[in-house]
Write a protein that holds these residues in place. Structure first.
Motif, PDB file in Angstrom:
ATOM      1  N   PRO A   7       0.851  -1.191   0.000  1.00 51.02           N
ATOM      2  CA  PRO A   7       0.000   0.000   0.000  1.00 51.02           C
ATOM      3  C   PRO A   7       0.889   1.243   0.000  1.00 51.02           C
ATOM      4  CG  PRO A   7       0.212  -0.827   2.227  1.00 51.02           C
ATOM      5  CD  PRO A   7       1.044  -1.737   1.345  1.00 51.02           C
ATOM      6  N   GLY A   8       0.276   2.392  -0.157  1.00 51.67           N
ATOM      7  CA  GLY A   8       1.054   3.634  -0.106  1.00 51.67           C
ATOM      8  C   GLY A   8       1.368   4.179  -1.480  1.00 51.67           C
ATOM      9  N   VAL A   9       0.756   3.562  -2.512  1.00 53.51           N
ATOM     10  CA  VAL A   9       0.948   4.050  -3.877  1.00 53.51           C
ATOM     11  C   VAL A   9      -0.065   5.168  -4.131  1.00 53.51           C
ATOM     12  CG1 VAL A   9       0.712   3.438  -6.324  1.00 53.51           C
ATOM     13  CG2 VAL A   9       1.834   1.851  -4.725  1.00 53.51           C
ATOM     14  N   GLY A  10       0.398   6.264  -4.691  1.00 55.36           N
ATOM     15  CA  GLY A  10      -0.506   7.372  -4.981  1.00 55.36           C
ATOM     16  C   GLY A  10      -0.506   8.394  -3.870  1.00 55.36           C
ATOM     17  N   ALA A  11      -1.615   8.458  -3.125  1.00 54.56           N
ATOM     18  CA  ALA A  11      -1.789   9.503  -2.105  1.00 54.56           C
ATOM     19  C   ALA A  11      -0.609   9.601  -1.135  1.00 54.56           C
ATOM     20  CB  ALA A  11      -3.081   9.264  -1.326  1.00 54.56           C
ATOM     21  N   GLN A  12      -0.022   8.452  -0.758  1.00 55.77           N
ATOM     22  CA  GLN A  12       1.069   8.493   0.216  1.00 55.77           C
ATOM     23  C   GLN A  12       2.438   8.741  -0.413  1.00 55.77           C
ATOM     24  OE1 GLN A  12       1.012   5.744   3.634  1.00 55.77           O
ATOM     25  NE2 GLN A  12      -0.904   5.016   2.807  1.00 55.77           N
ATOM     26  N   GLY A  13       2.485   8.849  -1.728  1.00 51.47           N
ATOM     27  CA  GLY A  13       3.726   9.316  -2.334  1.00 51.47           C
ATOM     28  C   GLY A  13       4.474   8.372  -3.250  1.00 51.47           C
ATOM     29  N   ALA A  14       4.219   7.049  -3.148  1.00 51.14           N
ATOM     30  CA  ALA A  14       4.968   6.135  -4.020  1.00 51.14           C
ATOM     31  C   ALA A  14       4.359   6.156  -5.427  1.00 51.14           C
ATOM     32  CB  ALA A  14       4.954   4.727  -3.448  1.00 51.14           C
ATOM     33  N   GLU A  15       5.242   6.125  -6.432  1.00 49.61           N
ATOM     34  CA  GLU A  15       4.782   6.118  -7.829  1.00 49.61           C
ATOM     35  C   GLU A  15       4.195   4.747  -8.192  1.00 49.61           C
ATOM     36  OE1 GLU A  15       4.626   8.304 -10.479  1.00 49.61           O
ATOM     37  OE2 GLU A  15       4.895   9.734  -8.841  1.00 49.61           O
ATOM     38  N   PRO A  16       3.113   4.716  -8.972  1.00 52.76           N
ATOM     39  CA  PRO A  16       2.593   3.423  -9.443  1.00 52.76           C
ATOM     40  C   PRO A  16       3.697   2.643 -10.164  1.00 52.76           C
ATOM     41  CG  PRO A  16       1.069   5.189 -10.006  1.00 52.76           C
ATOM     42  CD  PRO A  16       2.298   5.844  -9.466  1.00 52.76           C
ATOM     43  N   GLY A  17       3.802   1.375  -9.865  1.00 49.35           N
ATOM     44  CA  GLY A  17       4.814   0.527 -10.494  1.00 49.35           C
ATOM     45  C   GLY A  17       6.102   0.437  -9.688  1.00 49.35           C
ATOM     46  N   SER A  18       6.329   1.405  -8.778  1.00 48.54           N
ATOM     47  CA  SER A  18       7.614   1.442  -8.071  1.00 48.54           C
ATOM     48  C   SER A  18       7.778   0.274  -7.099  1.00 48.54           C
ATOM     49  CB  SER A  18       7.779   2.775  -7.330  1.00 48.54           C
ATOM     50  OG  SER A  18       6.813   2.895  -6.303  1.00 48.54           O
ATOM     51  N   ALA A  19       6.691  -0.124  -6.438  1.00 50.04           N
ATOM     52  CA  ALA A  19       6.786  -1.241  -5.487  1.00 50.04           C
ATOM     53  C   ALA A  19       6.971  -2.554  -6.251  1.00 50.04           C
ATOM     54  CB  ALA A  19       5.536  -1.297  -4.602  1.00 50.04           C
ATOM     55  N   ILE A  20       6.267  -2.692  -7.362  1.00 48.85           N
ATOM     56  CA  ILE A  20       6.425  -3.900  -8.197  1.00 48.85           C
ATOM     57  C   ILE A  20       7.859  -3.976  -8.711  1.00 48.85           C
ATOM     58  CG2 ILE A  20       5.725  -4.976 -10.384  1.00 48.85           C
ATOM     59  CD1 ILE A  20       2.855  -4.032  -9.790  1.00 48.85           C
ATOM     60  N   ALA A  21       8.395  -2.836  -9.099  1.00 48.64           N
ATOM     61  CA  ALA A  21       9.794  -2.799  -9.561  1.00 48.64           C
ATOM     62  C   ALA A  21      10.746  -3.281  -8.456  1.00 48.64           C
ATOM     63  CB  ALA A  21      10.174  -1.390 -10.003  1.00 48.64           C
ATOM     64  N   ALA A  22      10.394  -3.015  -7.193  1.00 53.26           N
ATOM     65  CA  ALA A  22      11.256  -3.403  -6.077  1.00 53.26           C
ATOM     66  C   ALA A  22      11.031  -4.863  -5.654  1.00 53.26           C
ATOM     67  CB  ALA A  22      11.017  -2.474  -4.892  1.00 53.26           C
ATOM     68  N   GLY A  23       9.985  -5.511  -6.211  1.00 56.44           N
ATOM     69  CA  GLY A  23       9.783  -6.922  -5.900  1.00 56.44           C
ATOM     70  C   GLY A  23       8.421  -7.269  -5.327  1.00 56.44           C
ATOM     71  N   ALA A  24       7.527  -6.274  -5.200  1.00 58.75           N
ATOM     72  CA  ALA A  24       6.188  -6.560  -4.675  1.00 58.75           C
ATOM     73  C   ALA A  24       5.363  -7.293  -5.737  1.00 58.75           C
ATOM     74  CB  ALA A  24       5.485  -5.267  -4.277  1.00 58.75           C
ATOM     75  N   ASP A  25       4.365  -8.056  -5.273  1.00 60.30           N
ATOM     76  CA  ASP A  25       3.459  -8.727  -6.202  1.00 60.30           C
ATOM     77  C   ASP A  25       2.239  -7.865  -6.509  1.00 60.30           C
ATOM     78  OD1 ASP A  25       4.654 -11.555  -6.371  1.00 60.30           O
ATOM     79  OD2 ASP A  25       4.573 -11.171  -4.218  1.00 60.30           O
ATOM     80  N   PHE A  26       1.793  -7.114  -5.517  1.00 61.92           N
ATOM     81  CA  PHE A  26       0.605  -6.283  -5.702  1.00 61.92           C
ATOM     82  C   PHE A  26       0.808  -4.903  -5.093  1.00 61.92           C
ATOM     83  CE2 PHE A  26      -0.805 -10.690  -5.339  1.00 61.92           C
ATOM     84  CZ  PHE A  26      -1.520 -10.836  -6.525  1.00 61.92           C
ATOM     85  N   GLU A  27       0.336  -3.879  -5.795  1.00 64.60           N
ATOM     86  CA  GLU A  27       0.311  -2.535  -5.221  1.00 64.60           C
ATOM     87  C   GLU A  27      -1.125  -2.230  -4.812  1.00 64.60           C
ATOM     88  OE1 GLU A  27       2.001   0.087  -8.166  1.00 64.60           O
ATOM     89  OE2 GLU A  27       4.030  -0.651  -7.799  1.00 64.60           O
TER      90      GLU A  27
END
Lengths: 182, 182
Positions: A131-151
């Motif tokens: 979580p934390g994509v969008g309103a909390q500041g993380a760019e969409p796709g950035s967590a997946i790029a780091a290894g997450a399965d779902f944003e």
């Protein structure tokens, strides 16, 4: 789909049960971030299973035993807000706890890509939800790029003037990362 | 009176609201052990205030900002179950957080009398609530003897063959300690 306190306070558990019944093909996550004593958590999980949820988010730092439920468990390892200072000092121990408890997934805030990378390295087979994509500041796709399965994206879509367009923008960014990865 | 998930799953928030309305003189504690990001906690607290609660239990380890609500806040500093190992290593920091946030009360498990004594020394003006009396092993009156203001007793009364007798036994033990103290 992730359902938490805000919606439940408006619709009640009965209202939530109806929505889940209307969309049986979605994966329904109970996001009440359970952090109670194990006897109570076991009881709550049984109740949430009856509401129709497929998975439940629990906090790992409260300490758990293995629960007797059919639903999947997703443990919080790191949170995305700036005040979440306690998670940093306990991160390794919380990953140990996730492993010990045999959770199906973990939550690592999208604003902490270095933690996502470390969690992916330590628990290669566990699904990572960010979580934390969008309103909390993380760019969409950035967590997946780091290894997450779902944003997990909420407010940036819900609060947008054109939610459909915003959702498409998010998916586009995620696809870009996924295709770049494969 | 303390209301948590188990009752809420059965009665819904509407049912809880009715009970609170029927007994307006009690002090009603919302025990959902909130452990979410501050934006969501603020939203939930407003909802719980509308349900009629006087106070809400929040976890301190998730990190908070000051909330804009009329209800009292009670922060969890130490839990009573044997699996609660994370609280030991972070106890001093959680007391700092309680002080920083200016909570009205804190929760310290009754099975941890040394932690109750330390919390009382560090935060002399904050009310201390101690669950874990009875079913979880702490003797009635023992937390009060260590410096707690209130003992939370649930299952040993609810699960008793004679709940009234058991409740009187608990009150008797607590009175013994209180009178011995004054």
């Amino acid at each position: 789909m992730k359902v938490g306190f805000p919606i439940t306070l408006s619709l009640g558990f009965d209202g939530v049960r109806e929505i889940i019944r209307d969309f049986p093909d979605y994966y329904w996550i109970a996001d009440y971030k359970l952090a109670d004593i194990p006897e109570v958590v076991q009881y709550i999980l049984e109740g949430l299973e009856r509401v129709g949820f497929d998975a439940s988010i629990i906090h790992l730092f409260t300490g758990h035993r293995r629960y007797d439920v059919g639903m999947e468990l997703i443990g919080v390892v790191a949170m995305s807000h700036p005040e979440a200072k306690f998670f940093r000092g306990n991160f390794e121990k919380l990953l140990d706890e996730a492993e010990l408890l045999g959770v199906d997934g973990i939550v690592v805030g999208a604003t902490r890509p270095e933690m996502i990378r470390e969690a992916r390295r330590r628990l290669p087979d566990v699904r990572i939800f960010s979580p934390g994509v969008g309103a909390q500041g993380a760019e969409p796709g950035s967590a997946i790029a780091a290894g997450a399965d779902f944003e997990i994206v909420g407010r940036s879509i819900l609060g947008s003037k054109n939610p459909r367009l915003e959702a498409m923008r998010v998916v586009e960014a995620q696809r870009g990362v996924i295709h770049g990865r494969s």
